[in-house]
Design a protein around this motif. Structure first.
Motif, mmCIF file in Angstrom:
data_model
loop_
_atom_site.group_PDB
_atom_site.id
_atom_site.type_symbol
_atom_site.label_atom_id
_atom_site.label_comp_id
_atom_site.label_asym_id
_atom_site.label_seq_id
_atom_site.Cartn_x
_atom_site.Cartn_y
_atom_site.Cartn_z
ATOM 1 N N TYR A 155 46.498 41.132 43.967
ATOM 2 C CA TYR A 155 45.891 40.440 45.105
ATOM 3 C C TYR A 155 46.721 39.186 45.352
ATOM 4 C CZ TYR A 155 42.418 38.394 48.243
ATOM 5 O OH TYR A 155 41.781 37.869 49.345
ATOM 6 N N ILE A 156 47.377 39.115 46.509
ATOM 7 C CA ILE A 156 48.175 37.946 46.872
ATOM 8 C C ILE A 156 47.288 36.988 47.659
ATOM 9 C CG2 ILE A 156 50.211 37.118 48.091
ATOM 10 C CD1 ILE A 156 51.426 39.907 47.739
ATOM 11 N N VAL A 157 47.090 35.803 47.122
ATOM 12 C CA VAL A 157 46.246 34.807 47.785
ATOM 13 C C VAL A 157 46.964 34.316 49.043
ATOM 14 C CG1 VAL A 157 45.236 32.510 47.570
ATOM 15 C CG2 VAL A 157 45.122 34.117 45.646
ATOM 16 N N PRO A 158 46.345 34.405 50.219
ATOM 17 C CA PRO A 158 47.023 34.006 51.464
ATOM 18 C C PRO A 158 47.345 32.509 51.492
ATOM 19 C CG PRO A 158 45.120 35.403 51.933
ATOM 20 C CD PRO A 158 45.025 35.008 50.490
ATOM 21 N N HIS A 159 48.619 32.199 51.609
ATOM 22 C CA HIS A 159 49.010 30.783 51.680
ATOM 23 C C HIS A 159 48.583 30.152 53.000
ATOM 24 C CE1 HIS A 159 52.358 31.347 54.549
ATOM 25 N NE2 HIS A 159 52.536 32.513 53.956
ATOM 26 N N LEU A 219 44.240 38.940 54.275
ATOM 27 C CA LEU A 219 45.299 38.515 55.186
ATOM 28 C C LEU A 219 46.647 38.670 54.498
ATOM 29 C CD1 LEU A 219 46.346 37.153 57.771
ATOM 30 C CD2 LEU A 219 45.890 34.943 56.683
ATOM 31 N N SER A 220 47.492 39.516 55.064
ATOM 32 C CA SER A 220 48.815 39.758 54.495
ATOM 33 C C SER A 220 49.902 38.980 55.226
ATOM 34 C CB SER A 220 49.136 41.257 54.541
ATOM 35 O OG SER A 220 50.448 41.515 54.096
ATOM 36 N N ASP A 221 49.805 38.914 56.556
ATOM 37 C CA ASP A 221 50.847 38.225 57.317
ATOM 38 C C ASP A 221 50.315 37.888 58.706
ATOM 39 O OD1 ASP A 221 53.316 37.131 57.915
ATOM 40 O OD2 ASP A 221 54.210 39.028 58.523
ATOM 41 N N LEU A 222 50.794 36.784 59.244
ATOM 42 C CA LEU A 222 50.477 36.381 60.615
ATOM 43 C C LEU A 222 51.701 35.674 61.165
ATOM 44 C CD1 LEU A 222 48.404 36.107 62.923
ATOM 45 C CD2 LEU A 222 47.724 33.914 61.922
ATOM 46 N N GLU A 235 55.031 38.847 70.774
ATOM 47 C CA GLU A 235 53.857 39.518 70.221
ATOM 48 C C GLU A 235 53.355 38.739 69.011
ATOM 49 O OE1 GLU A 235 54.768 43.540 69.246
ATOM 50 O OE2 GLU A 235 55.261 44.112 71.310
ATOM 51 N N LEU A 236 52.050 38.556 68.932
ATOM 52 C CA LEU A 236 51.442 38.004 67.731
ATOM 53 C C LEU A 236 51.052 39.175 66.840
ATOM 54 C CD1 LEU A 236 49.251 34.965 67.268
ATOM 55 C CD2 LEU A 236 48.531 37.077 66.187
ATOM 56 N N VAL A 237 51.528 39.138 65.595
ATOM 57 C CA VAL A 237 51.365 40.255 64.672
ATOM 58 C C VAL A 237 50.477 39.820 63.510
ATOM 59 C CG1 VAL A 237 52.550 41.912 63.185
ATOM 60 C CG2 VAL A 237 53.656 41.098 65.285
ATOM 61 N N LEU A 238 49.403 40.566 63.299
ATOM 62 C CA LEU A 238 48.473 40.337 62.193
ATOM 63 C C LEU A 238 48.512 41.553 61.279
ATOM 64 C CD1 LEU A 238 46.022 38.857 60.813
ATOM 65 C CD2 LEU A 238 44.557 40.154 62.388
ATOM 66 N N ARG A 239 48.739 41.314 59.979
ATOM 67 C CA ARG A 239 48.743 42.411 59.009
ATOM 68 C C ARG A 239 47.634 42.162 57.993
ATOM 69 N NH1 ARG A 239 53.081 43.609 55.885
ATOM 70 N NH2 ARG A 239 52.946 45.841 56.283
ATOM 71 N N LEU A 240 46.802 43.183 57.784
ATOM 72 C CA LEU A 240 45.669 43.104 56.871
ATOM 73 C C LEU A 240 45.787 44.215 55.833
ATOM 74 C CD1 LEU A 240 42.837 42.615 59.530
ATOM 75 C CD2 LEU A 240 43.929 40.826 58.161
ATOM 76 N N GLU A 241 45.582 43.857 54.568
ATOM 77 C CA GLU A 241 45.639 44.836 53.482
ATOM 78 C C GLU A 241 44.229 45.106 52.967
ATOM 79 O OE1 GLU A 241 47.518 45.432 48.987
ATOM 80 O OE2 GLU A 241 47.498 43.457 49.937
#
Length: 433
Positions: A155-159, A219-222, A235-241
Motif C-alpha cells: 500500500y503506497i501512502v499518497p503523497h 489514490l495512485s496518481d493525479l 487532460e487531467l488524469v486520475l489513477r485509482l488502485e
C-alpha cells in the motif's frame, strides 16, 4: 446567539459528523475481523518501559536521521505512531519477532500474523511527503521467520495528502494461501524502502486485521497531460488502485476553476482487486499559476475522498552555450539558450538579458521579454562574432517565477586555418605543410 457563534457551532457539528462517519467505517470493517486473527496493540496504546508500543520494533539505516516514537496526535485513543526520515534514509517498523537462520525452523512467530490471507485496515496522516516513499507492506515470512516464498503486497501512502491535516483510511488485502513456503505475515511500515528516496514524516494509528475488507480505491496518481496547446488544452488524469479484495465501482467527479470547459472522456465502471483504473477529463482553458482542480471519488462504500491539484509553473534553465569551445574570428557563431517550463501552468513575465565580453551581437535582442511561457521547452538563438583571436565570454540572466538564474559560456577565438602562417616539415621521404 450571534451569527458568528452559530457558524462556529455549525463547523464543530460538521467535523464531529465526519469523525463519526470515519469511526463507523473503521468499526464496520473490523466487524468482519476473524476471532482467530488477533492483532495486539494495533492502536499503539500499550507502551513498554522505553515508552515504545509493545509488540512493535523499529530500525533505521541511519538512526541519527530517523525519528520513531509515539505521539498524542492520535486518530483515536491516546497515542499514534510517528515516523520521520529527516534524510533519504530507510526507516522501518515491524511486529516483534525472532529471526532464524536460513532453513532453520522457528517454533514461535512472535507478534506477526498467524494467517496467510486477510486485510490490513489502518489510519494515516501524511505530515510531509513529496514522493511515493511511504509504504505499508504485508510481508510473507517462511518457517525460519525470514522473508520469502512470495512477493510482498504493498500500500503506497499518497503523497498528495501531505499537509492536509486529515486522517485517512488505508486498506491492504493480501493472499498468500497458494504459497506453501509462507507461514506468517509481517506488517511492515516503511519510509524509503521502495519508491523515490526523500525526507518524509507520517502518523499511523488503529491497525486492524480483517478476513474480508471489501473494496478500497487508493489514490495512485493525479496529473495533467498536455495537449496540442500546452497550458491551454490537455487532460487531467486520475489513477485509482483497488487495494481491497472485491471489485470496486468507480465514481469520480472533477471541479474546475471558473472559465474552464471540462468533459469526461474515460470513466470505467469498475476495477478488479489489485488492479488500477485510469479516469480522464479533457480540460480547455488557460492554466495560470495557482489554478486549482478538485477531484473527488468514492474511496469505499461509505466514504468519499478528495484531493486538490494546484497548477504550478516551474522555470528551468536547461542549457546555454556555443556549439564548440573554439570559435573562428570574423565568423558568425550561434549562441543557444534552452529554457523549459517543467510545470503544468503558463509562466508569465519571463525576462532574458544577455551580456557579452569580447563578442559582438549580430542578430537577436540583448534583452527580451517572454510574455507567456507554456509548459515545455523554448529555445532562443543569438548570432555573435569576434574580430580577433582571444578568450570570450557570454552570460545570460533569466528572471521569472520569483527566481533568478544565471549561466555563463566561455570559448576561445582562433584565426581560421587558411589565415595561419604556413609551416613546412620535410624529410627525405615525407613533406608536410
Amino acid at each position: 446567539m450571534r451569527k458568528g457563534q452559530k457558524g462556529v457551532q455549525s463547523r464543530q457539528r460538521r467535523w464531529v459528523g465526519i469523525f463519526l462517519v470515519w469511526l463507523a467505517i473503521a468499526k464496520g470493517l473490523s466487524a468482519v475481523s476473524a476471532e482467530g486473527v488477533p492483532l495486539t496493540n494495533g492502536s499503539f496504546e500499550e507502551l513498554d518501559e522505553r515508552q515504545f508500543p509493545v509488540g512493535w520494533t523499529w530500525f533505521a539505516s541511519d538512526r541519527e536521521a530517523a525519528v520513531v516514537r509515539v505521539t498524542t496526535e492520535a486518530a483515536d485513543g491516546r497515542f499514534a505512531l510517528y515516523m520521520e526520515a529527516r534524510k533519504p534514509v530507510t526507516v522501518g517498523v515491524n511486529r516483534t519477532y525472532q529471526a532464524g537462520k536460513p532453513g532453520e525452523g522457528m517454533a514461535d512467530i512472535g507478534a506477526m500474523l498467524p494467517v496467510k490471507k486477510g486485510a490490513l485496515i489502518f489510519r494515516f496522516k501524511v505530515l510531509k511527503a513529496t514522493t511515493d516513499n511511504i509504504r505499508v507492506y504485508a510481508i510473507p515470512m517462511k518457517a525460519d521467520n525470514l522473508e520469502g516464498g512470495a512477493w510482498r503486497f504493498t500500500y503506497i501512502v499518497p503523497h498528495q495528502f501531505a499537509g492536509d491535516g486529515k486522517w485517512h483510511t488505508g486498506v491492504l488485502a493480501f493472499d498468500f494461501s497458494d504459497k506453501p513456503e509462507v507461514r506468517s505475515v509481517q506488517i511492515g511500515l516503511r519510509i524509503n524502502e521502495g519508491g523515490q528516496p526523500a525526507p518524509a514524516a507520517v502518523l499511523f494509528d488503529d491497525f486492524q486485521v480483517a478476513e474480508k475488507a471489501g473494496w478500497h480505491l487508493r489514490l495512485s496518481d493525479l496529473r495533467i497531460e498536455e495537449g496540442l496547446r500546452a497550458g491551454e488544452r490537455g487532460e487531467l488524469v486520475l489513477r485509482l488502485e483497488n487495494t481491497g479484495d472485491t471489485p470496486a465501482p468507480v465514481h469520480a467527479q472533477l471541479q474546475a476553476p471558473k472559465g474552464f470547459e471540462v468533459k469526461p472522456i474515460a470513466m470505467p465502471e469498475s476495477v478488479a482487486p489489485q488492479e488500477t483504473v485510469t479516469i480522464r477529463w479533457s480540460l480547455q482553458g488557460v492554466r495560470r499559476n495557482g489554478a486549482k482542480f478538485v477531484v473527488r471519488w468514492r474511496v469505499h462504500s461509505r466514504m468519499d475522498e478528495s484531493v486538490t491539484h494546484t497548477c504550478v509553473a516551474r522555470l528551468a534553465l536547461k542549457s546555454f552555450g556555443f556549439a564548440n569551445a573554439v570559435l573562428f574570428a570574423d565568423a558568425l557563431q550561434p549562441l543557444r539558450l534552452r529554457l523549459a517550463n517543467e510545470g503544468d501552468a503558463i509562466l508569465e513575465g519571463v525576462r532574458v538579458t544577455l551580456t557579452l565580453s569580447g563578442l559582438e551581437l549580430r542578430s537577436g535582442q540583448q534583452a527580451q521579454a517572454i510574455t507567456a511561457l507554456p509548459p515545455g521547452e523554448q529555445q532562443i538563438v543569438w548570432q555573435v562574432r569576434s574580430d580577433r583571436p582571444r578568450p570570450v565570454e557570454a552570460s545570460v540572466r533569466i528572471e521569472g517565477g520569483r527566481r533568478r538564474q544565471i549561466a555563463v559560456a566561455r570559448a576561445i577565438v582562433s584565426r581560421p586555418i587558411s589565415d595561419r602562417e604556413a609551416l613546412t616539415i620535410a624529410t627525405d621521404k615525407v613533406r608536410l605543410l
